[in-house]
Design a protein around this motif. Structure first.
Motif, mmCIF file in Angstrom:
data_model
loop_
_atom_site.group_PDB
_atom_site.id
_atom_site.type_symbol
_atom_site.label_atom_id
_atom_site.label_comp_id
_atom_site.label_asym_id
_atom_site.label_seq_id
_atom_site.Cartn_x
_atom_site.Cartn_y
_atom_site.Cartn_z
ATOM 1 N N HIS A 13 -1.465 -2.573 -4.560
ATOM 2 C CA HIS A 13 -1.284 -3.457 -5.705
ATOM 3 C C HIS A 13 -0.662 -4.765 -5.235
ATOM 4 C CE1 HIS A 13 2.734 -1.658 -5.351
ATOM 5 N NE2 HIS A 13 3.199 -2.718 -5.999
ATOM 6 N N LEU A 14 -0.753 -5.782 -6.086
ATOM 7 C CA LEU A 14 -0.080 -7.055 -5.834
ATOM 8 C C LEU A 14 1.377 -6.888 -6.241
ATOM 9 C CD1 LEU A 14 -0.221 -10.120 -5.127
ATOM 10 C CD2 LEU A 14 -0.692 -10.523 -7.549
ATOM 11 N N SER A 15 2.273 -6.942 -5.250
ATOM 12 C CA SER A 15 3.683 -6.662 -5.517
ATOM 13 C C SER A 15 4.542 -7.915 -5.619
ATOM 14 C CB SER A 15 4.250 -5.757 -4.424
ATOM 15 O OG SER A 15 4.071 -6.352 -3.134
ATOM 16 N N GLY A 16 4.029 -9.053 -5.137
ATOM 17 C CA GLY A 16 4.843 -10.259 -5.185
ATOM 18 C C GLY A 16 4.020 -11.528 -5.128
ATOM 19 N N TYR A 43 0.334 -5.845 -10.218
ATOM 20 C CA TYR A 43 -0.973 -6.332 -10.658
ATOM 21 C C TYR A 43 -2.047 -5.950 -9.625
ATOM 22 C CZ TYR A 43 1.643 -9.408 -13.864
ATOM 23 O OH TYR A 43 2.480 -9.911 -14.831
ATOM 24 N N LEU A 44 -3.288 -6.116 -10.020
ATOM 25 C CA LEU A 44 -4.450 -5.968 -9.123
ATOM 26 C C LEU A 44 -4.420 -4.624 -8.385
ATOM 27 C CD1 LEU A 44 -4.459 -9.564 -7.544
ATOM 28 C CD2 LEU A 44 -5.084 -8.847 -9.844
ATOM 29 N N ARG A 45 -4.319 -3.544 -9.137
ATOM 30 C CA ARG A 45 -4.220 -2.210 -8.549
ATOM 31 C C ARG A 45 -5.587 -1.709 -8.097
ATOM 32 N NH1 ARG A 45 -0.766 -2.055 -12.985
ATOM 33 N NH2 ARG A 45 -2.398 -1.109 -14.282
ATOM 34 N N GLY A 46 -5.655 -1.237 -6.856
ATOM 35 C CA GLY A 46 -6.910 -0.726 -6.307
ATOM 36 C C GLY A 46 -6.679 0.438 -5.368
ATOM 37 N N LEU A 52 0.848 -1.195 0.000
ATOM 38 C CA LEU A 52 0.000 0.000 0.000
ATOM 39 C C LEU A 52 0.881 1.241 0.000
ATOM 40 C CD1 LEU A 52 -2.765 1.471 0.369
ATOM 41 C CD2 LEU A 52 -2.380 1.257 2.848
ATOM 42 N N ASN A 53 0.571 2.170 -0.921
ATOM 43 C CA ASN A 53 1.227 3.472 -0.945
ATOM 44 C C ASN A 53 0.376 4.432 -0.112
ATOM 45 O OD1 ASN A 53 2.115 6.117 -1.645
ATOM 46 N ND2 ASN A 53 2.978 5.334 -3.554
ATOM 47 N N ALA A 54 0.868 4.797 1.059
ATOM 48 C CA ALA A 54 0.079 5.629 1.965
ATOM 49 C C ALA A 54 -0.166 7.027 1.399
ATOM 50 C CB ALA A 54 0.783 5.723 3.321
ATOM 51 N N THR A 55 0.745 7.492 0.556
ATOM 52 C CA THR A 55 0.601 8.841 -0.002
ATOM 53 C C THR A 55 -0.544 8.909 -1.004
ATOM 54 O OG1 THR A 55 2.984 9.211 0.260
ATOM 55 C CG2 THR A 55 1.789 10.697 -1.229
ATOM 56 N N SER A 56 -0.602 7.932 -1.904
ATOM 57 C CA SER A 56 -1.640 7.934 -2.940
ATOM 58 C C SER A 56 -2.870 7.109 -2.553
ATOM 59 C CB SER A 56 -1.065 7.391 -4.246
ATOM 60 O OG SER A 56 -0.633 6.042 -4.076
ATOM 61 N N SER A 57 -2.779 6.367 -1.415
ATOM 62 C CA SER A 57 -3.866 5.468 -0.975
ATOM 63 C C SER A 57 -4.185 4.416 -2.042
ATOM 64 C CB SER A 57 -5.126 6.269 -0.623
ATOM 65 O OG SER A 57 -4.880 7.120 0.471
ATOM 66 N N LYS A 58 -3.158 3.969 -2.755
ATOM 67 C CA LYS A 58 -3.315 2.934 -3.779
ATOM 68 C C LYS A 58 -2.544 1.681 -3.359
ATOM 69 C CE LYS A 58 -5.537 5.490 -6.859
ATOM 70 N NZ LYS A 58 -6.905 5.162 -7.345
#
Length: 253
Positions: free
Chosen positions: A137-140, A163-166, A129-135
């Motif tokens: 994704h599947l990273s691994g 993948y699976l960006r939300g 989770l990117n706390a800055t953008s609140s986005k």
């Protein structure tokens, strides 16, 4: 008289030549043809049926569900076969009834671990989770497997996926089949996927964010409908113009 006898001899010789030729032809046709050796072609194994959709959850220390996933999973693996002494490609469905889920949740990372077939297949999903953008994704993805025909234990992993960006508090949804390429010898097919690794409320999925495949699937009927509507409009306008011209012609007469 001599000329007549010579003609008869030539005729008899020609008849004898024809008889020998016909005999040789019939003899050749009587010989049965040599049977061709049957050719066998190794057919690739039929792909398995669409995988069953499983429900998987992860709870944190106080028993609250922090990650939810519903999906059908299909493993595409290339491994060394012990029986064939060769590299083979196999497609295997993950069976939810013999799969256990576990994992962990942190503020900016979450892990879903699936153990199937008495821990002979272990599949792990890593979310960031990117706390800055609140986005998120599947990273691994990590896979380890020990199957009967494998000459050695199989393992594949990739920790730099996207993948699976939300969005935080929303679930990622993709009803269509999609393929996630993980490694050279491993890819993952997902079916009827809905996942939310962060921001769950009351053990419920948040508002769904559709994947591009689903959006394209919904867009096709809209385009077809718009094209048909335009065609009907063109035909109607052409009919009205033709009728108006015919009416004007009657007034002139």
């Amino acid at each position: 008289m001599k000329q007549h006898s010579r003609k008869q001899l030539l005729s008899l010789a020609f008849i004898a030549f024809l008889a020998v030729t016909l005999h040789q032809s019939f003899a050749a046709t009587d010989v049965p043809p040599t049977a061709a050796a049957p050719q066998t072609t190794a057919l690739p194994p039929a792909p398995p049926a669409r995988p069953e959709r499983g429900n998987y959850t992860v709870t944190n220390g106080n028993g609250t569900v922090c990650l939810m996933a519903r999906m059908g999973l299909q493993l595409n693996i290339r491994f060394s076969s012990a029986s064939l002494n060769n590299t083979v490609q196999d497609v295997v469905n993950l069976q939810p009834n013999v799969t256990k889920s576990s994992g962990s949740c942190d503020s900016d990372s979450a892990t879903l671990m699936l153990m199937a077939d008495e821990e002979k297949t272990n599949l792990t999903f890593l979310f960031s989770l990117n706390a800055t953008s609140s986005k998120y994704h599947l990273s691994g993805v990590i896979l380890s497997a020990v199957w009967l025909d494998m000459s050695e234990p199989f393992s594949a992993s990739n920790s730099s996926l996207d993948y699976l960006r939300g969005t935080l508090g929303h679930s990622y949804v993709c009803h269509e089949e999609q393929t996630l390429a993980v490694a050279v010898n491993f890819s993952l097919n997902t079916f009827q996927l809905q996942v939310q690794p962060f921001g769950l409320t009351r053990d419920q999925f948040g508002a769904a964010e559709e994947c591009q495949l689903d959006e394209d699937d919904m867009l096709i009927p809209i385009i077809v409908g718009a094209a048909l509507a335009s065609l009907v409009l063109i035909v109607l306008v052409a009919y009205l113009i033709g009728r108006k011209r015919s009416h004007a012609g009657y007034q002139t007469i």
